[in-house]
Design an enzyme around this catalytic site. Structure first.
Site, short mmCIF file in Angstrom:
data_model
loop_
_atom_site.label_atom_id
_atom_site.label_comp_id
_atom_site.label_asym_id
_atom_site.label_seq_id
_atom_site.Cartn_x
_atom_site.Cartn_y
_atom_site.Cartn_z
N ASN A 178 0.82 -1.08 -0.09
CA ASN A 178 0.14 0.07 -0.10
C ASN A 178 0.80 1.49 0.08
O ASN A 178 1.66 1.60 1.04
CB ASN A 178 -0.63 0.10 1.25
N LYS B 133 0.16 4.27 -0.43
CA LYS B 133 -0.39 5.33 0.41
C LYS B 133 -0.15 6.62 -0.53
O LYS B 133 -0.13 6.54 -1.83
CB LYS B 133 0.03 5.64 1.76
N HIS C 247 -9.35 1.02 5.41
CA HIS C 247 -8.15 1.07 5.87
C HIS C 247 -8.21 2.17 7.27
O HIS C 247 -9.14 3.22 6.93
CB HIS C 247 -7.00 1.78 5.10
N GLU D 200 -6.73 4.66 8.02
CA GLU D 200 -6.58 5.96 7.68
C GLU D 200 -8.00 6.41 7.08
O GLU D 200 -8.22 7.66 7.21
CB GLU D 200 -5.14 6.37 6.80
N GLU E 157 -5.30 -5.07 10.70
CA GLU E 157 -3.96 -4.03 10.99
C GLU E 157 -4.52 -3.49 12.37
O GLU E 157 -5.18 -2.56 12.36
CB GLU E 157 -4.16 -3.20 9.74
N GLY F 230 2.54 2.14 10.83
CA GLY F 230 3.54 3.09 10.63
C GLY F 230 4.22 3.32 11.84
O GLY F 230 4.80 4.56 11.84
N SER G 93 3.71 -2.23 10.21
CA SER G 93 5.19 -2.01 10.40
C SER G 93 5.61 -3.37 9.96
O SER G 93 6.79 -3.81 10.80
CB SER G 93 5.44 -1.88 11.94
P1 PGA Z 1 3.12 0.12 7.47
O1 PGA Z 1 1.48 0.34 7.00
O2 PGA Z 1 3.46 -1.03 7.06
O3 PGA Z 1 3.90 1.29 7.11
O4 PGA Z 1 2.79 0.13 9.08
C1 PGA Z 1 0.60 -0.60 6.84
C2 PGA Z 1 -0.50 -0.14 6.20
O5 PGA Z 1 -1.10 1.15 6.37
O6 PGA Z 1 -1.33 -0.89 5.46
#
Ligand code: PGA
Length: 262
Positions: free
Chosen positions: A13, A15, A102, A104, A176, A182, A220
Site C-alpha cells: 500500500n 499510500k 483502512h 486512515e 491491521e 507506521g 510495520s
Molecule cells: P505500515 O503500513 O507497514 O507502514 O505500518 C501498513 C498499512 O497501513 O497498511
C-alpha cells in the site's frame, strides 16, 4: 481439522507516496530481482499506488507479474459525486482489487461502518476483489476490547455481502492493529494469529467460509520478521505500507513469503 490449504499474499500500500520516477524504478528493480533470483513463485504480489498513477502502472505491473489495486473507491455506483472514483472506472483500468476500511480512511476521512459496507458491496458488484482492513486502536487493546471491536467491524460492514461472493479470493481480510501502522511496533505473531483465528470464526457469523478466506497481517511489517509472522497458521500474508516503497525490501518480503508458501 486438517491443515488449511492457503494462498500467500504480499500486498503493498503505497499510500500518498511514489512519484513517476519512483514508480519506474520500483517496477524495474522488482522485475530484475525476480529475473535474477527465481521463477515467479507461489506468492501473489499486489500493489496499490495512488489512483492517478494506475494507468501508468498497468503495463509495468503486468510485465513484473504484479496485480494492481486501488487504495480507495466510491461507495456509489455512479453519478454526481465530484472527486470520487467509481469501482467501475477502476475495473476498466485493469485494476484487480481495492482496499476498503483502512484505518486512515476510517479515522482521517470519517468512513463509518455503513460507508464501508456500501464500498464493499459496490466494489464486489463491479468485479473488484476487496481487501477489507480492520483492527483495534491502542486504547481498545488496553481495554481488552480487541475481539469485540473486530467482531463489530466484521458484522457491521460484511453482513449481507455473502451472496455477492462466489470465490473466497474476492474478499481478503487484513488485520491491521491501528497502533502498529507506521509506528515500527508490530503485534507479536501469537497476538496476530489469535486475532486472525478469531476473525475466521466471525466470518462464519456473516455467512462466509472462515477457513477459505485469506487473512493478512499489516502494521510495520519488515523482512526481518515476516517469517515469524507467516509461520503462524492463520497469517496468510502481509499488507505492507512503509516497507513497500523500497523495491529491494519489498522483493525480500516476497521472497520470504514464497519460501513459506511452498
Ligand atoms: P505500515 O503500513 O507497514 O507502514 O505500518 C501498513 C498499512 O497501513 O497498511
Amino acid at each position: 481439522m486438517g491443515k488449511r490449504k492457503r494462498s500467500v499474499y504480499v500486498i503493498g500500500n503505497w499510500k500518498m507516496n511514489q512519484g513517476l520516477e519512483d514508480i519506474a524504478l520500483f517496477f524495474k528493480t522488482f522485475e530484475n530481482q525476480r529475473l535474477k533470483k527465481s521463477k515467479e513463485g507461489g506468492a501473489e504480489v499486489w500493489v496499490a499506488p495512488q489512483s492517478i498513477h494506475l494507468g501508468v502502472c498497468a503495463p509495468l505491473a503486468r510485465k513484473a507479474g504484479v496485480f494492481l489495486g486501488a487504495q480507495n473507491c466510491s461507495a456509489h455506483l455512479q453519478g454526481a459525486y465530484t472527486g470520487e472514483i467509481s469501482s467501475r472506472a477502476l475495473a476498466e483500468m485493469g485494476v484487480v482489487f481495492t482496499l476498503v476500511g483502512h484505518s486512515e480512511r476510517r479515522t482521517l476521512f470519517g468512513e463509518d461502518q455503513s460507508v464501508l459496507r456500501h464500498k464493499t458491496e459496490t466494489a464486489l458488484k463491479q468485479g473488484l476483489f476487496v481487501v477489507f482492513c480492520l483492527g483495534e486502536t491502542l486504547q481498545q487493546k488496553n481495554n481488552q476490547e480487541t475481539f469485540s471491536v473486530l467482531e463489530e467491524q466484521v458484522i457491521s460492514s460484511l453482513q449481507g455481502v455473502a451472496p455477492l461472493i462466489s470465490s473466497p479470493r474476492q474478499l481478503i481480510l487484513a488485520y491491521e492493529p491501528v497502533w502498529a501502522i507506521g509506528t515500527g511496533q508490530t503485534a507479536t505473531p501469537e497476538e496476530a494469529n489469535e486475532a486472525q483465528g478469531f476473525l475466521r470464526k466471525i466470518l462464519e457469523k456473516v455467512g462466509l467460509k472462515g477457513e477459505s478466506h485469506s487473512i493478512l497481517y499489516g502494521g510495520s511489517v519488515k523482512s526481518s520478521h515476516i517469517e515469524e509472522l507467516m509461520s503462524k497458521p492463520h497469517i496468510d500474508g502481509v499488507l505492507v505500507g512503509g516497507a513497500s516503497l523500497d523495491p529491494v525490501e519489498f522483493f525480500r518480503l516476497v521472497e520470504c513469503a514464497e519460501t513459506l508458501s511452498g
